[in-house]
Each structure stands twice: as C-alpha cells, then as structure tokens.
Design a protein around this motif. Structure first.
Motif, mmCIF file in Angstrom:
data_model
loop_
_atom_site.group_PDB
_atom_site.id
_atom_site.type_symbol
_atom_site.label_atom_id
_atom_site.label_comp_id
_atom_site.label_asym_id
_atom_site.label_seq_id
_atom_site.Cartn_x
_atom_site.Cartn_y
_atom_site.Cartn_z
ATOM 1 N N PRO A 1 -2.143 4.278 -0.116
ATOM 2 C CA PRO A 1 -3.276 4.624 -0.221
ATOM 3 C C PRO A 1 -4.036 5.743 0.197
ATOM 4 O O PRO A 1 -3.485 6.384 0.279
ATOM 5 C CB PRO A 1 -2.869 3.966 1.452
ATOM 6 N N HIS B 1 0.792 -1.010 0.084
ATOM 7 C CA HIS B 1 -0.302 -0.390 0.102
ATOM 8 C C HIS B 1 0.935 1.302 0.010
ATOM 9 O O HIS B 1 0.618 1.970 1.169
ATOM 10 C CB HIS B 1 -0.684 -0.131 1.102
ATOM 11 N N VAL C 1 -7.255 -1.177 5.205
ATOM 12 C CA VAL C 1 -6.974 0.227 4.776
ATOM 13 C C VAL C 1 -7.588 -0.083 3.428
ATOM 14 O O VAL C 1 -8.051 1.568 3.082
ATOM 15 C CB VAL C 1 -4.901 0.314 4.670
ATOM 16 N N ALA C 2 -7.649 -1.035 2.090
ATOM 17 C CA ALA C 2 -7.824 -1.102 1.339
ATOM 18 C C ALA C 2 -9.719 -0.778 1.095
ATOM 19 O O ALA C 2 -10.108 0.349 0.527
ATOM 20 C CB ALA C 2 -7.160 -1.990 0.550
ATOM 21 N N SER D 1 -9.565 3.100 1.948
ATOM 22 C CA SER D 1 -9.011 4.416 1.118
ATOM 23 C C SER D 1 -10.301 4.339 -0.044
ATOM 24 O O SER D 1 -10.962 5.951 -0.737
ATOM 25 C CB SER D 1 -8.640 3.356 0.251
ATOM 26 N N MET E 1 -2.456 6.358 7.239
ATOM 27 C CA MET E 1 -2.448 4.994 7.319
ATOM 28 C C MET E 1 -1.529 4.835 9.452
ATOM 29 O O MET E 1 0.148 5.791 9.002
ATOM 30 C CB MET E 1 -1.619 3.507 6.475
ATOM 31 N N GLY F 1 -3.995 -4.004 5.509
ATOM 32 C CA GLY F 1 -3.765 -3.448 4.590
ATOM 33 C C GLY F 1 -5.460 -3.680 3.443
ATOM 34 O O GLY F 1 -5.377 -2.944 3.020
#
Ligand code: PGA
Length: 247
Positions: free
Chosen positions: A31, A28, A241-242, A245, A35, A238
């Motif tokens: 992103p 990432h 996070v995605a 996003s 983060m 991750g």
C-alpha cells in the motif's frame, strides 16, 4: 511523511480472526501508506507471525508505565515489543473512561513506550457535552499538553484526534470541525515539541469507514486514521487503506 492507517480491534478477536490479517496482507501487499493493526494483546505474537515478510505493523492497545514488577494482569511496553509490536495506543477514551486514566498516567506510559522502542499513538478527544459547551479546543489542548512527552519527535509519536461522541456511533464531525481541530493540534504540538511537530502523524478516529474515508483524508493535517469497528473486516479496513494510499 508516510501516512498511517491504524486499526484498533479493541476487545474483539480470537485466533480465528487471523484470517482477516492474512486477507488484508494478501489484498494490500504494497500500500501507499503505513498499515498498522492493534489486536488484543493475546493475538499480537500470532498476528506478527502471520504478517511476517509483509509491511503490516502490529501494536498494543495499552501498556503499563513500569517496565516490570508486581502488577497482576498488566503488560509492559517491552513485553508488547517482544511479542512483535511496534506501536501502542495510549490514552484511548475508553481507557480514560473505563480505567480512570489521567493525562499524567498517559504521559508516563508514553515515556515507557518510547523507552522500550515502541511508538505511542496518543489519543485525545472531547465528549459531546464538552463540544456543546464550546470547550473542545481547551479540552484537547490540555490533554495534549498533559499526555505528550515534551521530548517527542516525529519518529516517537503519533497523535490521534478521537471525538468521544463519534466513536462507535456512526456519527462523525463535519469536515470543517475536523479541519479546525487538526490545525489546532498541529499548532499546539509545535508549541509543545517544536519543529518536530511538522512530521508527527495526526490521525482522525471515530466512525471512519470506507464511505467517508476519502473525504476525511482530504482534510488538511489529517495524516491517517485510527479505525475501530471497520478495522475488524479486512475488506473494510483494506478499502480505508486504499483511500489513504490514494490521498
Ligand atoms: P470506531 O472506533 O471506528 O469504531 O468509531 C474508533 C476508535 O475508538 O479508535
């Protein structure tokens, strides 16, 4: 407002865990949210080195309210900053329960953090007994009033709602319950710090995982997450996070 995915490693991790930091950054690099990882303090400097040149921010999990002095075993906010931290989690329910931290102490720590140039991530949340007794909003409202410095701004505060009964249990509140609390927190924060409250990131924490992140991030006034167990593995964090996003 830039949303925030924050990981709290708690008392987990050694130098070998830095591979997870590197894997997270590699997967990432850019992103669509901020983060943050809060490893044990022993790893902040090494994680900061591993994260150099990336957008990953580091944070502590606690700090002392004093800037320095005879406090064996404690760490000041300035020390965390010196090691590479930009944030510090304060008033986590595990600190409140294990170390008897009061709202007044969390407030003092938050002021110390801001004075040292760190952004405090102040945690509030009700126990299961308090929720069952219908006291949720009264409890977290009192925690907010007592813990959040009145001079806080959108740049000097992150607020996390973490129902104690949802932490590390795999259980989460319903989306309606999260929505109710987050709307309440925005209003209560506005009463405490004024218009700046509109820009303060309100994180949800408690058993956030890749499988429930998207629906939680769609709840109004949820501006990110504070993630414990699922932040230990780069692949899981991750994925969260995605999801943030994309929210
Ligand atoms: P959990 O912890 O994600 O493992 O439930 C959250 C927290 O305590 O911040």
């Amino acid at each position: 407002m830039r949303k925030l995915a924050a990981g709290n490693w708690k008392m987990n991790g050694t130098a070998a865990s830095l591979a997870e930091v590197q894997a997270l950054i590699a997967a990432h690099p850019a992103p669509g949210c901020e983060m943050l990882l809060c490893p044990p303090a022993t790893l902040i400097a090494q994680a900061n080195w591993a994260a150099r040149g990336s957008i990953l921010a580091l944070g502590g999990q606690d700090c002392h309210a004093k800037a320095s002095g005879a406090h064996t075993g404690d760490l000041s906010a300035a020390m965390l900053k010196d090691a590479g931290a930009a944030y510090v989690i304060l008033g986590h329910s595990e600190r409140r329960a294990d170390h008897g931290e009061t709202d007044a102490l969390v407030h003092a720590k938050a002021e110390a953090a801001v004075a040292a140039g760190l952004v405090p991530v102040v945690c509030v949340g009700e126990t299961e007994a308090q929720r069952d007794a219908g006291e949720t909003l009264a409890v977290i409202g009192a925690q907010l009033d007592g813990s959040v410095p009145a001079a806080s701004t959108a740049a000097t505060l992150v607020l996390a709602y973490e129902p104690v009964w949802a932490i590390g249990t795999g259980r989460t509140p319903t989306l309606e319950q999260i929505a109710e609390v987050h709307a309440f927190l925005r209003d209560r924060l506005t009463a405490r710090i004024g218009a700046e409250a509109a820009g303060v990131r309100l994180l949800y924490g408690g058993s956030v995982k890749p499988s429930n992140a998207t629906e939680i991030f769609a709840v109004p006034h949820v501006d990110g997450a504070l993630v414990g167990g699922a932040s230990l593995k780069a692949a899981d964090f991750g994925a969260i996070v995605a999801a943030l996003s994309a929210a």
